[in-house]
Design a protein around this motif. Structure first.
Motif, PDB file in Angstrom:
ATOM      1  N   LEU A  50       0.833  -1.208   0.000  1.00  0.00           N
ATOM      2  CA  LEU A  50       0.000   0.000   0.000  1.00  0.00           C
ATOM      3  C   LEU A  50       0.865   1.253   0.000  1.00  0.00           C
ATOM      4  N   ASP A  51       2.137   1.099   0.335  1.00  0.00           N
ATOM      5  CA  ASP A  51       3.022   2.269   0.327  1.00  0.00           C
ATOM      6  C   ASP A  51       3.664   2.495  -1.040  1.00  0.00           C
ATOM      7  N   HIS A  52       3.185   1.762  -2.065  1.00  0.00           N
ATOM      8  CA  HIS A  52       3.688   1.967  -3.436  1.00  0.00           C
ATOM      9  C   HIS A  52       2.521   2.424  -4.309  1.00  0.00           C
ATOM     10  N   PRO A  53       2.647   3.533  -5.014  1.00  0.00           N
ATOM     11  CA  PRO A  53       1.503   4.109  -5.730  1.00  0.00           C
ATOM     12  C   PRO A  53       0.943   3.256  -6.854  1.00  0.00           C
ATOM     13  N   SER A  54       1.716   2.324  -7.408  1.00  0.00           N
ATOM     14  CA  SER A  54       1.205   1.533  -8.528  1.00  0.00           C
ATOM     15  C   SER A  54       1.044   0.053  -8.191  1.00  0.00           C
ATOM     16  N   SER A  55       1.040  -0.294  -6.917  1.00  0.00           N
ATOM     17  CA  SER A  55       0.936  -1.699  -6.524  1.00  0.00           C
ATOM     18  C   SER A  55      -0.495  -2.211  -6.656  1.00  0.00           C
ATOM     19  N   THR A  56      -0.638  -3.537  -6.616  1.00  0.00           N
ATOM     20  CA  THR A  56      -1.960  -4.162  -6.649  1.00  0.00           C
ATOM     21  C   THR A  56      -2.810  -3.694  -5.475  1.00  0.00           C
ATOM     22  N   ALA A  57      -2.217  -3.632  -4.285  1.00  0.00           N
ATOM     23  CA  ALA A  57      -2.970  -3.226  -3.095  1.00  0.00           C
ATOM     24  C   ALA A  57      -3.499  -1.797  -3.220  1.00  0.00           C
ATOM     25  N   THR A  58      -2.725  -0.919  -3.843  1.00  0.00           N
ATOM     26  CA  THR A  58      -3.125   0.479  -3.980  1.00  0.00           C
ATOM     27  C   THR A  58      -4.212   0.657  -5.036  1.00  0.00           C
ATOM     28  N   ARG A  59      -4.203  -0.178  -6.057  1.00  0.00           N
ATOM     29  CA  ARG A  59      -5.126   0.013  -7.177  1.00  0.00           C
ATOM     30  C   ARG A  59      -6.356  -0.892  -7.145  1.00  0.00           C
ATOM     31  N   HIS A  94       8.379   4.027   0.613  1.00  0.00           N
ATOM     32  CA  HIS A  94       8.221   2.640   0.158  1.00  0.00           C
ATOM     33  C   HIS A  94       9.188   1.763   0.933  1.00  0.00           C
ATOM     34  N   ARG A  95       8.695   0.567   1.268  1.00  0.00           N
ATOM     35  CA  ARG A  95       9.426  -0.339   2.158  1.00  0.00           C
ATOM     36  C   ARG A  95       9.759   0.373   3.468  1.00  0.00           C
ATOM     37  N   GLY A 137      -3.194 -10.734  -7.597  1.00  0.00           N
ATOM     38  CA  GLY A 137      -1.763 -11.018  -7.636  1.00  0.00           C
ATOM     39  C   GLY A 137      -1.431 -12.234  -8.478  1.00  0.00           C
ATOM     40  N   LEU A 138      -2.404 -13.144  -8.637  1.00  0.00           N
ATOM     41  CA  LEU A 138      -2.189 -14.360  -9.419  1.00  0.00           C
ATOM     42  C   LEU A 138      -2.622 -14.209 -10.871  1.00  0.00           C
ATOM     43  N   ASP A 139      -2.978 -13.005 -11.277  1.00  0.00           N
ATOM     44  CA  ASP A 139      -3.473 -12.798 -12.642  1.00  0.00           C
ATOM     45  C   ASP A 139      -2.553 -13.382 -13.702  1.00  0.00           C
ATOM     46  N   GLY A 140      -1.235 -13.317 -13.439  1.00  0.00           N
ATOM     47  CA  GLY A 140      -0.289 -13.836 -14.412  1.00  0.00           C
ATOM     48  C   GLY A 140      -0.412 -15.335 -14.599  1.00  0.00           C
ATOM     49  N   LEU A 141      -0.903 -16.023 -13.562  1.00  0.00           N
ATOM     50  CA  LEU A 141      -1.065 -17.477 -13.635  1.00  0.00           C
ATOM     51  C   LEU A 141      -2.484 -17.875 -13.993  1.00  0.00           C
TER      52      LEU A 141
END
Length: 264
Positions: A50-59, A94-95, A137-141
């Protein structure tokens, strides 16, 4: 690490804890308990970003995720400025706090308190949010229907159809969230950047010291090592644990094998 690696590492840890811990004290966990716990750890393993502006959790949850991220990043930066050691560098956006043991304990404790106060609505709500994050997060799989739709269906099935429902995991909910966040930080610690897991303990003059594995063993997030080695191993581990610890799955696999053998 990539979302798929975080989600599968969280799922694997959740399956191991919920499936094996009860056995150690002579108890048998229900299917609903094991899968609810694992679903929460899998999704919570994406929450630190959530501390990254383009992460899965943020979007993932539109304006709700955006608001959460807008609160997390400035607070983490403020905490960094207030507690930084003489050799700390960066901004702490971030981190930062969400990638620490203290952050995992804080959110896990808050979740446990909310679950104890309001019960089933909190359990079901946390499971839905975490499943939506894990599936995204598993969209790639596993590409397919929108993750929110799948998460809603799986949450309903866990509550209404699985033996034991979600009730057995209610008392463990905070532990599941905390473990998911912690396994995320441990995963980031084996990449090139490391993670400040032990904040606010001062290490070499840095309270935000990026703990990591030995340099030769670190890999680049999203690089070939993660894509070709780490992610497949974590996926295989998750599937293996599911067969081992989820009640009834091993028997189902054996039955399918026997059926296929007879058919051949």
């Amino acid at each position: 690490m990539l979302g798929v690696s975080h989600a599968t590492s969280g799922a694997a840890l959740g399956l191991a804890v919920a499936g094996l811990a009860p056995q150690a004290v002579g108890m048998v966990a229900t299917v609903g308990t094991v899968l609810t716990f694992a679903g929460v750890t899998a999704g919570a393993a994406l929450l630190p970003d959530l501390d990254h502006p383009s992460s899965t959790a943020t979007r993932r949850f539109s304006w709700a995720s955006w608001l959460a991220a807008r609160a997390v990043r400035p607070f983490s930066a403020l905490l960094f400025r207030l507690t930084r050691g003489p050799r700390d560098t960066g901004r702490g956006t971030h981190r930062g706090l969400t990638h620490t043991l203290a952050g995992a304990l804080l959110l896990g404790g808050g979740t446990a308190a909310a679950s104890a106060r309001w019960g089933t609505p909190v359990t079901v709500g946390v499971l839905f949010v975490c499943l939506a994050l894990a599936i995204k997060g598993l969209d790639g799989l596993v590409p397919g229907p929108p993750s929110l739709v799948i998460a809603a269906g799986l949450t309903w099935a866990a509550e209404e159809k699985l033996p034991g429902g979600t009730a057995g995991a209610a008392g463990w909910l905070g532990i599941a969230v905390g473990l998911g966040m912690l396994v995320h930080s441990l995963g980031d610690a084996i990449t090139e950047s490391g993670a400040p897991i032990f904040w606010p303990v001062s290490i070499r003059g840095r309270r935000w010291f990026p703990v990591g594995s030995p340099r030769p063993l670190r890999f680049r997030a999203g690089g070939r090592v993660e894509m070709l080695v780490v992610a497949p191993l974590l996926t295989a581990l998750t599937l293996g644990l599911a067969v081992w610890v989820v009640p009834g799955v091993a028997d189902l696999v054996t039955s399918v094998r026997e059926h296929l053998g007879a058919g051949g």
